[in-house]
Write a protein that holds these residues in place. Structure first.
Motif, short mmCIF file in Angstrom:
data_model
loop_
_atom_site.label_atom_id
_atom_site.label_comp_id
_atom_site.label_asym_id
_atom_site.label_seq_id
_atom_site.Cartn_x
_atom_site.Cartn_y
_atom_site.Cartn_z
N LEU A 1 0.82 -1.21 0.00
CA LEU A 1 0.00 0.00 0.00
C LEU A 1 0.86 1.26 0.00
O LEU A 1 0.45 2.31 0.50
CB LEU A 1 -0.93 0.00 1.22
N HIS A 2 2.04 1.15 -0.58
CA HIS A 2 2.96 2.29 -0.62
C HIS A 2 2.33 3.48 -1.34
O HIS A 2 1.69 3.34 -2.38
CB HIS A 2 4.24 1.88 -1.34
N VAL A 3 2.53 4.66 -0.77
CA VAL A 3 2.04 5.90 -1.36
C VAL A 3 3.24 6.68 -1.90
O VAL A 3 4.19 6.97 -1.15
CB VAL A 3 1.27 6.75 -0.33
N SER A 4 3.22 7.03 -3.16
CA SER A 4 4.35 7.73 -3.78
C SER A 4 4.45 9.17 -3.27
O SER A 4 3.44 9.78 -2.89
CB SER A 4 4.19 7.74 -5.29
N PRO A 5 5.64 9.73 -3.26
CA PRO A 5 5.80 11.14 -2.87
C PRO A 5 4.96 12.07 -3.75
O PRO A 5 4.43 13.08 -3.27
CB PRO A 5 7.30 11.38 -3.06
N PHE A 6 4.84 11.74 -5.03
CA PHE A 6 4.05 12.56 -5.93
C PHE A 6 2.60 12.61 -5.47
O PHE A 6 1.97 13.68 -5.48
CB PHE A 6 4.12 11.99 -7.35
N ARG A 7 2.05 11.47 -5.06
CA ARG A 7 0.66 11.43 -4.59
C ARG A 7 0.51 12.26 -3.32
O ARG A 7 -0.47 13.01 -3.16
CB ARG A 7 0.24 9.99 -4.33
N LEU A 8 1.46 12.16 -2.41
CA LEU A 8 1.39 12.94 -1.17
C LEU A 8 1.43 14.44 -1.46
O LEU A 8 0.65 15.22 -0.89
CB LEU A 8 2.55 12.55 -0.25
N ILE A 9 2.33 14.84 -2.35
CA ILE A 9 2.44 16.26 -2.69
C ILE A 9 1.15 16.76 -3.32
O ILE A 9 0.66 17.86 -3.00
CB ILE A 9 3.64 16.49 -3.64
N ARG A 10 0.58 15.94 -4.18
CA ARG A 10 -0.67 16.34 -4.84
C ARG A 10 -1.79 16.53 -3.83
O ARG A 10 -2.57 17.49 -3.91
CB ARG A 10 -1.07 15.27 -5.86
N GLU A 11 -1.88 15.64 -2.83
CA GLU A 11 -2.93 15.76 -1.82
C GLU A 11 -2.71 16.99 -0.94
O GLU A 11 -3.67 17.65 -0.53
CB GLU A 11 -2.98 14.49 -0.97
N ILE A 12 -1.46 17.29 -0.64
CA ILE A 12 -1.16 18.47 0.18
C ILE A 12 -1.53 19.75 -0.56
O ILE A 12 -2.11 20.69 0.00
CB ILE A 12 0.33 18.48 0.58
N ILE A 13 -1.21 19.80 -1.85
CA ILE A 13 -1.54 20.97 -2.66
C ILE A 13 -3.05 21.20 -2.69
O ILE A 13 -3.53 22.34 -2.60
CB ILE A 13 -0.98 20.81 -4.09
N LYS A 14 -3.81 20.12 -2.79
CA LYS A 14 -5.27 20.23 -2.83
C LYS A 14 -5.81 20.87 -1.55
O LYS A 14 -6.82 21.57 -1.57
CB LYS A 14 -5.90 18.85 -3.03
N MET A 15 -5.13 20.65 -0.44
CA MET A 15 -5.58 21.24 0.83
C MET A 15 -5.20 22.71 0.95
O MET A 15 -5.81 23.44 1.73
CB MET A 15 -4.99 20.44 2.00
N LEU A 16 -4.19 23.16 0.19
CA LEU A 16 -3.67 24.52 0.35
C LEU A 16 -4.25 25.52 -0.65
O LEU A 16 -4.34 26.71 -0.35
CB LEU A 16 -2.14 24.50 0.22
N VAL A 17 -4.64 25.04 -1.83
CA VAL A 17 -5.13 25.97 -2.85
C VAL A 17 -6.57 26.39 -2.55
O VAL A 17 -7.28 25.71 -1.79
CB VAL A 17 -5.05 25.33 -4.26
N PRO A 18 -7.04 27.50 -3.10
CA PRO A 18 -8.44 27.91 -2.91
C PRO A 18 -9.40 26.83 -3.40
O PRO A 18 -9.10 26.10 -4.36
CB PRO A 18 -8.55 29.16 -3.78
N ALA A 19 -10.54 26.70 -2.74
CA ALA A 19 -11.50 25.65 -3.07
C ALA A 19 -11.91 25.71 -4.54
O ALA A 19 -12.11 24.67 -5.18
CB ALA A 19 -12.73 25.77 -2.18
N SER A 20 -12.06 26.92 -5.10
CA SER A 20 -12.51 27.06 -6.47
C SER A 20 -11.50 26.55 -7.49
O SER A 20 -11.82 26.42 -8.68
CB SER A 20 -12.84 28.53 -6.78
N TRP A 21 -10.29 26.23 -7.04
CA TRP A 21 -9.28 25.66 -7.94
C TRP A 21 -9.39 24.14 -8.03
O TRP A 21 -8.67 23.53 -8.82
CB TRP A 21 -7.88 26.03 -7.45
N THR A 22 -10.23 23.55 -7.21
CA THR A 22 -10.31 22.08 -7.16
C THR A 22 -11.50 21.58 -7.96
O THR A 22 -12.51 22.28 -8.15
CB THR A 22 -10.46 21.59 -5.71
N ALA A 23 -11.39 20.34 -8.44
CA ALA A 23 -12.49 19.71 -9.19
C ALA A 23 -13.72 19.55 -8.31
O ALA A 23 -14.86 19.65 -8.79
CB ALA A 23 -12.03 18.36 -9.74
N ALA A 24 -13.50 19.31 -7.02
CA ALA A 24 -14.62 19.07 -6.12
C ALA A 24 -15.55 20.28 -6.02
O ALA A 24 -16.76 20.14 -5.84
CB ALA A 24 -14.11 18.69 -4.73
N TYR A 25 -15.00 21.46 -6.14
CA TYR A 25 -15.81 22.69 -6.02
C TYR A 25 -16.86 22.76 -7.12
O TYR A 25 -17.97 23.24 -6.90
CB TYR A 25 -14.89 23.90 -6.09
N TRP A 26 -16.53 22.28 -8.33
CA TRP A 26 -17.41 22.41 -9.48
C TRP A 26 -18.27 21.17 -9.71
O TRP A 26 -18.98 21.07 -10.71
CB TRP A 26 -16.57 22.70 -10.73
#
Length: 466
Positions: A186-211
């Protein structure tokens, strides 16, 4: 039956990561039951009685260790599975009257006492056995494994049951399969971790979930009630649907996912207030990791991850033609099918993300009162192992047969608005349950969604692939 404690019972093993996840959901009241149903009939037309069922269940209990345990320390960071000394079948088996849909609708909203058996059975008059179990002891395919064992046990006994007692003593050597993290990477790649962290930091309207449209927000209080509807395709119709899928190089899951997306897209397009507000929906597709973990289909375990996506709303040319297959996006449906095949190994990383959630209960509580994470979930436990390959195919000369298999599960207030659950039966039929959480969408839309889903699949049955 006496309640289990770690002092008085034998510890089988500690709960694994995914199992602790479900224990936390149980403690919060946001987890009901998983139910796999199937109708048992005999060649002479008779149906299951208590004596035969109890005798067969004794064999099933001795086969599956998950049926012999409860959970101790559920309120602690380290809950554990402990052995029950005995199972009183009179406590876990109930013969009930009533419509199957109504029975299932009520059953999936019920939790479990973690100190007692983590399963129960409701039998309705037509011989349908509803195996209801806690997610902590199994995934959807575990319910299929149970019915495979029960069917085999009934056919081994013949027409009469051997002497039996309502109380089944468990083995002193009860074992469970290892938790998923011990048998799969169940190894998680550094790229996946970075991507998840970025999703938490950017404005909500920048995420797919917002739309993404995901129904009404989760209520602030915990609920498990939902509306549930059933749809069954006989083997001939089911075989035709699968033929169409093969002709378009797609799978049944991908077909249903696209059909559901299309129906929701049409619903949103009919409301002018949605114009420009939503560009997609959010979906969840559970993916079995059994092959990845080298676990056979006949065992009870909890080896499943999830594939999340944000399919774009489907726009069609205005027309008076009601057909759901008009301008159907078969190419993107085929691509989704290819993606899901890859997810049988790639989605293990998504499950690995769970280990970075420090407090499971706080995580789930934080969902209440917020926008839903996803619009709908489609979960397909697949063809019944050993079932007929073709409509009317030979299911053998066994005295007992099984059909009318349905897969249903709880639709909690903090989950997706709509659930679509699919299961095959040994005869080749396909059972589908569609449910929507209370308050997640308007009931009128829920009913309309189900009717449109039924219409769309009926179109597929009659679709010309020449």
């Amino acid at each position: 039956m006496s309640r289990a404690t770690t002092e008085s019972k034998s510890v089988v093993r500690e709960a694994g990561m995914l199992e602790r996840w479900h224990v936390a959901r149980q403690n919060l009241g946001v987890l009901g039951a998983v139910v796999i149903s199937g109708r048992y009939t005999r060649a002479d037309g008779s149906i299951l009685d208590k004596a035969l069922l109890y005798a067969a269940l004794e064999k099933v209990i001795h086969k599956h260790g998950a049926l012999n345990v409860c959970v101790a320390g559920e309120a602690t960071p380290t809950p554990a599975f402990v052995r029950l000394d005995r199972i009183d079948l009179d406590e876990v088996v109930t013969f009930v009257d009533g419509d199957l849909r109504e029975v299932l609708e009520a059953e999936v909203a019920k939790g479990f006492d973690m100190t007692r058996p983590l399963w129960r059975i409701l039998v309705v008059p037509d011989g349908t056995v509803n195996f209801s179990f806690h997610h902590v002891i199994g995934d959807g395919q575990s319910g299929i494994a149970f019915h495979r064992t029960l069917l085999a046990a009934l056919n081994e006994m013949g027409e009469t049951s051997p002497p039996h007692s309502a109380v089944v003593s468990t083995s002193a050597k009860v074992t469970l399969v290892p938790p998923i993290e011990q048998v799969a990477n169940l190894h998680v790649s550094p790229f996946r971790l970075i991507r998840e962290i970025i999703k938490m930091l950017v404005p909500a309207s920048w995420t797919a979930a917002y739309w993404a449209w995901t129904g009404y927000p989760c209520p602030s209080e915990r609920k498990l009630t939902a509306n549930l509807r059933l749809l069954y395709h006989k083997p001939e119709a089911a075989h035709r649907i699968l033929q169409v899928c093969r002709a378009h190089q797609t799978s049944l899951t991908a077909l249903m996912h696209t059909l559901a997306t299309l129906i929701i897209s049409e619903y949103l397009a009919e409301d002018p207030s949605n114009t420009g507000r939503y560009t997609s929906i959010s979906t969840s597709i559970p993916v079995s990791l059994r092959a990845f973990a080298k676990a056979p289909p006949g065992v009870m375990c909890n080896y499943v991850s999830t594939h999340f996506s944000f399919p774009t709303l489907i726009k069609r040319t205005p027309s008076t033609d009601r057909s759901w297959l008009r301008e159907f996006p078969w190419d993107s449906t085929s691509e989704l099918s290819k993606t899901l095949r890859k997810q049988q190994t790639h989605s293990a990383e998504s499950l690995g993300m769970v280990k970075f959630i420090g407090d499971f209960e706080a995580y789930h509580m934080n969902k209440l009162g917020k926008k839903r994470d996803y619009t709908f979930e489609i979960s397909n436990v697949g063809r019944f192992p050993g079932g007929a390959e073709t409509p009317g195919g030979d299911t053998g000369s066994s005295a007992w047969t099984l059909d009318g298999v349905y897969f249903s599960q709880s639709n909690p207030s903090s989950g997706g608005a709509i659930h679509v659950n699919v299961a095959g039966d040994p005869a080749g039929g396909i059972g589908i349950s569609v449910s929507w959480a209370e308050g997640a969408i308007d009931d009128t839309f829920g009913e309309a969604f189900f009717e449109a889903f039924k219409e769309g699949l009926e179109e597929v049955v009659h679709h010309d692939i020449a």
